[in-house]
Design an enzyme around this catalytic site. Structure first.
Site, short mmCIF file in Angstrom:
data_model
loop_
_atom_site.label_atom_id
_atom_site.label_comp_id
_atom_site.label_asym_id
_atom_site.label_seq_id
_atom_site.Cartn_x
_atom_site.Cartn_y
_atom_site.Cartn_z
N ARG A 31 0.84 -1.20 0.00
CA ARG A 31 0.00 0.00 0.00
C ARG A 31 0.87 1.25 0.00
O ARG A 31 1.96 1.28 0.57
CB ARG A 31 -0.99 0.00 1.17
CG ARG A 31 -0.41 0.39 2.49
CD ARG A 31 -1.38 0.08 3.60
NE ARG A 31 -0.69 0.19 4.88
CZ ARG A 31 -0.87 1.18 5.75
NH1 ARG A 31 -1.73 2.13 5.50
NH2 ARG A 31 -0.21 1.21 6.88
N CYS A 52 26.63 15.55 27.75
CA CYS A 52 25.87 14.32 27.98
C CYS A 52 25.84 13.98 29.47
O CYS A 52 26.86 14.00 30.15
CB CYS A 52 26.53 13.17 27.20
SG CYS A 52 25.90 11.56 27.65
N ASP A 78 18.15 8.78 38.66
CA ASP A 78 17.90 10.01 39.42
C ASP A 78 16.42 10.40 39.39
O ASP A 78 16.00 11.26 40.16
CB ASP A 78 18.75 11.16 38.85
CG ASP A 78 20.24 10.86 38.95
OD1 ASP A 78 20.70 10.54 40.06
OD2 ASP A 78 20.94 10.92 37.92
N SER A 168 15.84 9.29 25.96
CA SER A 168 16.10 10.70 26.26
C SER A 168 17.55 11.06 26.00
O SER A 168 17.91 12.22 26.06
CB SER A 168 15.74 10.98 27.72
OG SER A 168 16.48 10.13 28.58
N HIS A 173 22.80 3.03 26.51
CA HIS A 173 22.52 2.63 27.89
C HIS A 173 21.27 1.77 27.92
O HIS A 173 20.49 1.74 26.97
CB HIS A 173 22.30 3.87 28.76
CG HIS A 173 21.07 4.65 28.39
ND1 HIS A 173 21.05 5.54 27.33
CD2 HIS A 173 19.81 4.66 28.90
CE1 HIS A 173 19.84 6.07 27.22
NE2 HIS A 173 19.07 5.55 28.15
N HIS A 305 13.08 -10.00 23.79
CA HIS A 305 12.27 -9.50 22.68
C HIS A 305 12.91 -8.24 22.13
O HIS A 305 13.29 -7.36 22.92
CB HIS A 305 10.86 -9.11 23.15
CG HIS A 305 10.07 -10.23 23.75
ND1 HIS A 305 9.40 -11.15 22.98
CD2 HIS A 305 9.83 -10.56 25.04
CE1 HIS A 305 8.77 -12.00 23.78
NE2 HIS A 305 9.01 -11.66 25.03
N PHE A 319 2.98 2.44 12.78
CA PHE A 319 2.25 3.06 13.88
C PHE A 319 1.30 2.03 14.48
O PHE A 319 0.62 1.31 13.75
CB PHE A 319 1.45 4.27 13.39
CG PHE A 319 2.31 5.48 13.15
CD1 PHE A 319 2.66 6.31 14.19
CD2 PHE A 319 2.79 5.76 11.88
CE1 PHE A 319 3.47 7.42 13.98
CE2 PHE A 319 3.59 6.87 11.65
CZ PHE A 319 3.93 7.70 12.71
N TYR A 323 -6.89 0.55 14.56
CA TYR A 323 -7.34 -0.82 14.81
C TYR A 323 -6.50 -1.47 15.92
O TYR A 323 -7.03 -2.19 16.77
CB TYR A 323 -7.24 -1.62 13.50
CG TYR A 323 -8.02 -2.91 13.54
CD1 TYR A 323 -9.42 -2.90 13.43
CD2 TYR A 323 -7.38 -4.14 13.70
CE1 TYR A 323 -10.14 -4.08 13.49
CE2 TYR A 323 -8.10 -5.33 13.74
CZ TYR A 323 -9.48 -5.30 13.64
OH TYR A 323 -10.20 -6.46 13.69
N GLU A 324 -5.17 -1.18 15.88
CA GLU A 324 -4.29 -1.78 16.91
C GLU A 324 -4.69 -1.34 18.32
O GLU A 324 -4.67 -2.12 19.25
CB GLU A 324 -2.83 -1.38 16.68
CG GLU A 324 -2.13 -2.18 15.61
CD GLU A 324 -2.23 -1.54 14.24
OE1 GLU A 324 -2.99 -0.54 14.09
OE2 GLU A 324 -1.55 -2.02 13.32
P1 H2U Z 1 15.88 6.70 28.40
O1 H2U Z 1 16.84 7.24 27.44
O2 H2U Z 1 15.31 5.39 27.98
O3 H2U Z 1 14.85 7.74 28.73
O4 H2U Z 1 16.67 6.43 29.77
C1 H2U Z 1 17.44 7.36 30.43
C2 H2U Z 1 17.18 7.23 31.90
O5 H2U Z 1 18.23 7.90 32.58
C3 H2U Z 1 15.87 7.88 32.31
O6 H2U Z 1 15.09 6.94 33.00
C4 H2U Z 1 17.72 8.63 33.65
C5 H2U Z 1 16.31 9.02 33.23
O7 H2U Z 1 15.47 9.15 34.34
N1 H2U Z 1 18.61 9.75 33.92
C6 H2U Z 1 19.16 9.88 35.15
O8 H2U Z 1 18.89 9.09 36.05
N2 H2U Z 1 20.04 10.90 35.40
C7 H2U Z 1 20.37 11.84 34.46
O9 H2U Z 1 21.16 12.71 34.73
C8 H2U Z 1 19.80 11.78 33.10
C9 H2U Z 1 18.87 10.66 32.82
ZN ZN Z 2 27.62 10.39 26.55
#
Ligand code: H2U
Ligand code: ZN
Length: 365
Positions: A31, A52, A78, A168, A173, A305, A319, A323-324
């Site tokens: 499609r 970072c 945190d 995030s 990680h 998984h 997406f 339906y999902e």
């Molecule tokens: P994700 O990228 O899957 O969101 O995981 C990052 C995790 O890292 C997220 O649960 C934690 C966030 O709460 N984190 C910390 O504990 N300290 C930080 O300084 C940044 C992110």
């Molecule tokens: Zn880094």
């Protein structure tokens, strides 16, 4: 009259691990797509990013400072979704039933973050074999440490990779969330594996592995210790199920050779994923291991998984809507076609920017 062929006609398949059905519509694979197109992630990240939160030596969002770590690095999240009972919350046993209709109960737990390596720019397929082994050993150590606590019933190890999956931070990680109750997905799998075990006196996933190995049409890659395949009931376009070849229940049960085998298989699966659309392939992946609830779990078979959202290219995703959300999951591409497409790809990462000793493991299969 032409015979009904499930490979080119709408049909539904049963997920033996959850008891849920998936609708497969192979006739619809072509499609046209005029919908959303995703951004391609940046191809080159720096080895170290001063901004970072996860890089060695940097300050995290919560104010703590990371050590100058050289292998894996684990810290308490945190912004943890679960808090240990020491923080004053009642344990589940102490919970009162809610008033009449609505039900709520306390959920104690611990959330940790596991950085794969000091490198900001290297994901699993680009890390060396020994670096990925260190990641697997860290997951097993965390599972043991958290699973032994009396207020923990389940340890969920998972990785959310890529902005498309809501990660995030691009620094490679994973996370470990240990909870007082068994969460929904493992609870469904516990029910299905227990029922199968009692009915057949054998393990569901041992039998699935034997059947898939015999037919080989959904196999992706295997080594003497682990096997990756697209499950018969896959929902996501390039979903993969990783099974231990031996009947073990948890990461803590793995022998040193099996740790080597798992690291090898994870590198091969993720290299194929990246090679599929020549992009850093987003996914959510995680291990389902036996609950740490003090019961014997001979029915449970360790597996992982991989749920990746991409469908046709680095920019067109599947997406789970309409339906999902309202009825049941549906897919166009058949699991057999997806397996074939992943199987024919190389284990060598397209960027071939591997670091360290990286000899890999030349298992002859
Ligand atoms: P994700 O990228 O899957 O969101 O995981 C990052 C995790 O890292 C997220 O649960 C934690 C966030 O709460 N984190 C910390 O504990 N300290 C930080 O300084 C940044 C992110
Ligand atoms: Zn880094």
């Amino acid at each position: 009259m032409r015979a009904y062929n499930i490979l080119d006609s709408p049909h539904r398949r049963l997920n033996l691990l959850t008891g849920e059905w998936v609708l497969v519509s192979p006739q619809r694979a072509q499609r046209p797509w005029l919908g959303q197109v995703e951004k391609v992630p940046a191809e080159s990240l720096p080895a170290y990013d001063p901004n970072c939160y996860l890089c060695p030596g940097n300050k995290r969002a919560g104010g703590a400072q990371n050590p100058h770590y050289t292998s894996t690095f684990v810290f308490d999240n945190d912004f943890a979704a679960l808090l240990p009972p020491a923080s004053g919350l009642p344990t589940p046993a102490a919970t009162e039933p809610g008033p009449n209709l609505f039900v709520a109960e306390a959920e104690p737990g611990i959330c940790r973050v596991v950085c794969f390596s000091p490198r900001h720019d290297l994901n699993l397929p680009e890390l060396s074999q020994s670096q990925v082994e260190a990641v697997v050993r860290t997951w097993a150590d965390q599972s043991r440490d958290l699973g032994e606590r009396d207020f923990i019933s389940y340890v969920q190890v998972f990785e959310n990779k890529g902005a498309l999956m809501g990660a995030s931070n691009p620094h490679p990680h994973s996370q470990v969330w240990a909870s007082g109750h068994i969460p929904n997905e493992p609870a469904k799998e516990l029910r299905a594996q227990s029922e199968y075990f009692h009915r057949h006196q054998s393990c569901l996933l041992c039998d699935v592995l034997a059947a898939e190995t015999r037919s080989s049409e959904r196999l992706v890659v295997a080594n003497p210790h682990f096997t990756a395949l697209v499950p018969f009931w896959a929902v996501w376009p390039f979903e993969v199920l990783v099974l231990s070849n031996r009947h073990v229940a948890a990461l803590t049960d793995l022998t040193p050779s099996e740790v080597t085998g798992l690291a090898d298989l994870l590198r091969r699966v993720t290299a194929r994923y990246d090679n599929l659309f020549e992009t850093s392939f987003p996914y959510s992946m995680g291990f389902h291991q036996a609950p740490g609830d003090g019961q014997a779990h001979s029915e449970w078979h360790l597996h992982a998984h991989f749920y990746p959202p991409l469908l046709r290219s680095a920019t067109v995703r599947k997406f789970m809507v309409g339906y999902e959300m309202l009825a049941m999951p549906q897919r166009d591409l058949t699991p057999e076609t997806a397996a074939e497409r992943l199987r024919v790809l190389s284990d060598q990462h397209y960027r071939a920017a591997r670091v360290g000793e990286d000899a890999g493991h030349n298992y002859n299969l």
